[in-house]
Design a protein around this motif. Structure first.
Motif, PDB file in Angstrom:
ATOM      1  N   TYR A   1       0.827  -1.209   0.000  1.00 50.65           N
ATOM      2  CA  TYR A   1       0.000   0.000   0.000  1.00 50.65           C
ATOM      3  C   TYR A   1       0.860   1.258   0.000  1.00 50.65           C
ATOM      4  O   TYR A   1       0.679   2.166  -0.821  1.00 50.65           O
ATOM      5  N   GLN A   2       1.813   1.331   0.915  1.00 52.19           N
ATOM      6  CA  GLN A   2       2.635   2.529   1.036  1.00 52.19           C
ATOM      7  C   GLN A   2       3.514   2.747  -0.194  1.00 52.19           C
ATOM      8  O   GLN A   2       3.715   3.886  -0.636  1.00 52.19           O
ATOM      9  N   THR A   3       4.007   1.663  -0.778  1.00 48.42           N
ATOM     10  CA  THR A   3       4.871   1.787  -1.952  1.00 48.42           C
ATOM     11  C   THR A   3       4.087   2.260  -3.168  1.00 48.42           C
ATOM     12  O   THR A   3       4.545   3.129  -3.923  1.00 48.42           O
ATOM     13  N   LEU A   4       2.906   1.702  -3.374  1.00 50.51           N
ATOM     14  CA  LEU A   4       2.067   2.127  -4.489  1.00 50.51           C
ATOM     15  C   LEU A   4       1.664   3.595  -4.340  1.00 50.51           C
ATOM     16  O   LEU A   4       1.698   4.375  -5.301  1.00 50.51           O
ATOM     17  N   LEU A   5       1.274   3.964  -3.119  1.00 56.21           N
ATOM     18  CA  LEU A   5       0.847   5.334  -2.866  1.00 56.21           C
ATOM     19  C   LEU A   5       1.991   6.324  -3.095  1.00 56.21           C
ATOM     20  O   LEU A   5       1.811   7.379  -3.726  1.00 56.21           O
ATOM     21  N   GLU A   6       3.161   5.985  -2.616  1.00 59.01           N
ATOM     22  CA  GLU A   6       4.307   6.878  -2.763  1.00 59.01           C
ATOM     23  C   GLU A   6       4.710   7.021  -4.233  1.00 59.01           C
ATOM     24  O   GLU A   6       5.076   8.122  -4.674  1.00 59.01           O
ATOM     25  N   LYS A   7       4.660   5.937  -4.972  1.00 61.02           N
ATOM     26  CA  LYS A   7       4.999   6.015  -6.391  1.00 61.02           C
ATOM     27  C   LYS A   7       4.044   6.952  -7.128  1.00 61.02           C
ATOM     28  O   LYS A   7       4.468   7.771  -7.960  1.00 61.02           O
ATOM     29  N   ALA A   8       2.752   6.849  -6.819  1.00 62.08           N
ATOM     30  CA  ALA A   8       1.783   7.747  -7.452  1.00 62.08           C
ATOM     31  C   ALA A   8       2.042   9.199  -7.063  1.00 62.08           C
ATOM     32  O   ALA A   8       1.995  10.103  -7.908  1.00 62.08           O
ATOM     33  N   ARG A   9       2.336   9.430  -5.788  1.00 60.75           N
ATOM     34  CA  ARG A   9       2.564  10.800  -5.314  1.00 60.75           C
ATOM     35  C   ARG A   9       3.792  11.439  -5.951  1.00 60.75           C
ATOM     36  O   ARG A   9       3.810  12.637  -6.252  1.00 60.75           O
ATOM     37  N   THR A  10       4.821  10.659  -6.178  1.00 63.35           N
ATOM     38  CA  THR A  10       6.068  11.215  -6.685  1.00 63.35           C
ATOM     39  C   THR A  10       6.114  11.304  -8.203  1.00 63.35           C
ATOM     40  O   THR A  10       7.022  11.957  -8.757  1.00 63.35           O
ATOM     41  N   THR A  11       5.198  10.671  -8.899  1.00 65.66           N
ATOM     42  CA  THR A  11       5.250  10.679 -10.368  1.00 65.66           C
ATOM     43  C   THR A  11       4.077  11.399 -11.025  1.00 65.66           C
ATOM     44  O   THR A  11       4.194  11.855 -12.167  1.00 65.66           O
TER      45      THR A  11
END
Length: 330
Positions: free
Chosen positions: A98-108
């Motif tokens: 969850y955290q990895t998917l969310l962070e990837k979306a936020r940063t890209t």
């Protein structure tokens, strides 16, 4: 609010939807249709040939002659979830994903979101698939496809599901009918034998993503995670991904569990149904349930399906199993 203006009929009919605790194959194909293929990770140039190759035929068709359509802007960068395999517990794995998917979306997604906001273009960000739902014209789709950080543009069609309907009653019973103690299908699976060993699903939370759930049904209410026997709390136990329906009996953004076609209540009953008075219709009567409505009666979209998946992943990390009803599109 993004509204669906274009409808298509699913090419394959669901004559019968098999309901169990492990209905995941359709969801896998759903996410794969928007997020799979090794080509997603490639950074594609912005020349005319590549732009055309990056826009799905459905989007081209439904943005012809100046029309607007809903489509997904699928980003090229994808989250690396492989380290989750090395974590010791299911909870840790789920939290990491969850955290990895969310962070990837936020940063890209930031530059694209800013571009959309500046032009006041309707959009909705997703993270379970690194994509943004956009409502726009062919010109907007091609402008986004020309970006090197965009892998492709996919459509968001309205998909009509052929769900089983209740059969008409041709003759009223001469006297009140008592419910069977255990449904034949449950007996056939030998579930009562497993119950006898002490395994009834106690401590397990199952999630329904379907036409909704009639949570006040006698066989369902005692097992709703949002019901404590006196008061109902629907926060984190229910979500409605229907925002633009017209004339639906549940309306839009229902604050409590509601079923507009009875199918979701049926599938939830198959999972956990038991009224405590002898009517046992569910496989795991000791389990609790939560729910998300992903269809407007019998009509869904990839965006609605994904919204429910995100809610179940983000808000309910303690859920154990999903049951989803949806139709694949081609």
């Amino acid at each position: 609010m993004i509204k669906n203006a274009h409808r298509i009929s699913a090419s394959s009919l669901l004559r019968r939807i098999f309901c169990s605790l492990f209905v995941v194959a359709a969801a896998v194909s759903l996410v794969a249709a928007v997020a799979s293929s090794n080509a997603v990770g490639q950074r594609i140039g912005g020349d005319a040939v590549n732009i055309a190759n990056k826009v799905a035929p459905w989007v081209v068709e439904h943005t012809a002659y100046g029309q607007q359509a809903e489509f997904f802007v699928v980003l090229a960068e994808r989250a690396d979830l492989r380290p989750a395999a090395n974590l010791p517990t299911k909870t840790e794995k789920g939290r990491f994903v969850y955290q990895t998917l969310l962070e990837k979306a936020r940063t890209t997604q930031g530059p694209i979101l800013q571009w959309l906001r500046e032009r006041k273009i309707e959009h909705q960000s997703f993270y379970i698939v690194n994509a943004i739902l956009v409502k726009g014209t062919r010109q907007i789709a091609e402008a986004l496809a020309a970006r090197p950080d965009v892998a492709r543009i996919e459509g968001n069609p309205l998909i009509h599901n052929n769900l089983p309907q209740p059969e008409p009653v041709t003759e009223a019973p001469s006297k009140p009918q008592a419910p069977k103690a255990i449904e034949p299908g449950i007996t056939y699976t030998h579930a009562p034998d497993v119950w006898g060993l002490g395994f009834t699903g106690e401590g397990i939370v199952v999630a329904s993503a379907d036409t909704g759930v009639r949570w006040t049904h006698n066989a369902l209410k005692p097992h709703y995670r949002g019901w404590d026997g006196v008061n109902a709390d629907h926060d984190y136990n229910w979500h409605d991904s229907i925002h633009d329906s017209v004339g639906n009996p549940c309306g839009n953004d229902s604050p409590f569990p509601c079923d507009d076609l009875a199918h979701g209540s049926h599938t939830t009953g198959t999972m956990i149904g038991d009224d405590g008075a002898g009517n046992q219709i569910g496989m795991a009567p000791g389990a609790k349930w939560i729910g998300c409505r992903n269809m407007d009666a019998n009509a869904g979209t990839p965006a609605r399906y994904i919204e429910c998946m995100e809610w179940l992943s983000a808000r309910n990390l303690r859920r154990n199993l999903h049951s989803r009803s949806l139709e694949h599109w081609h």
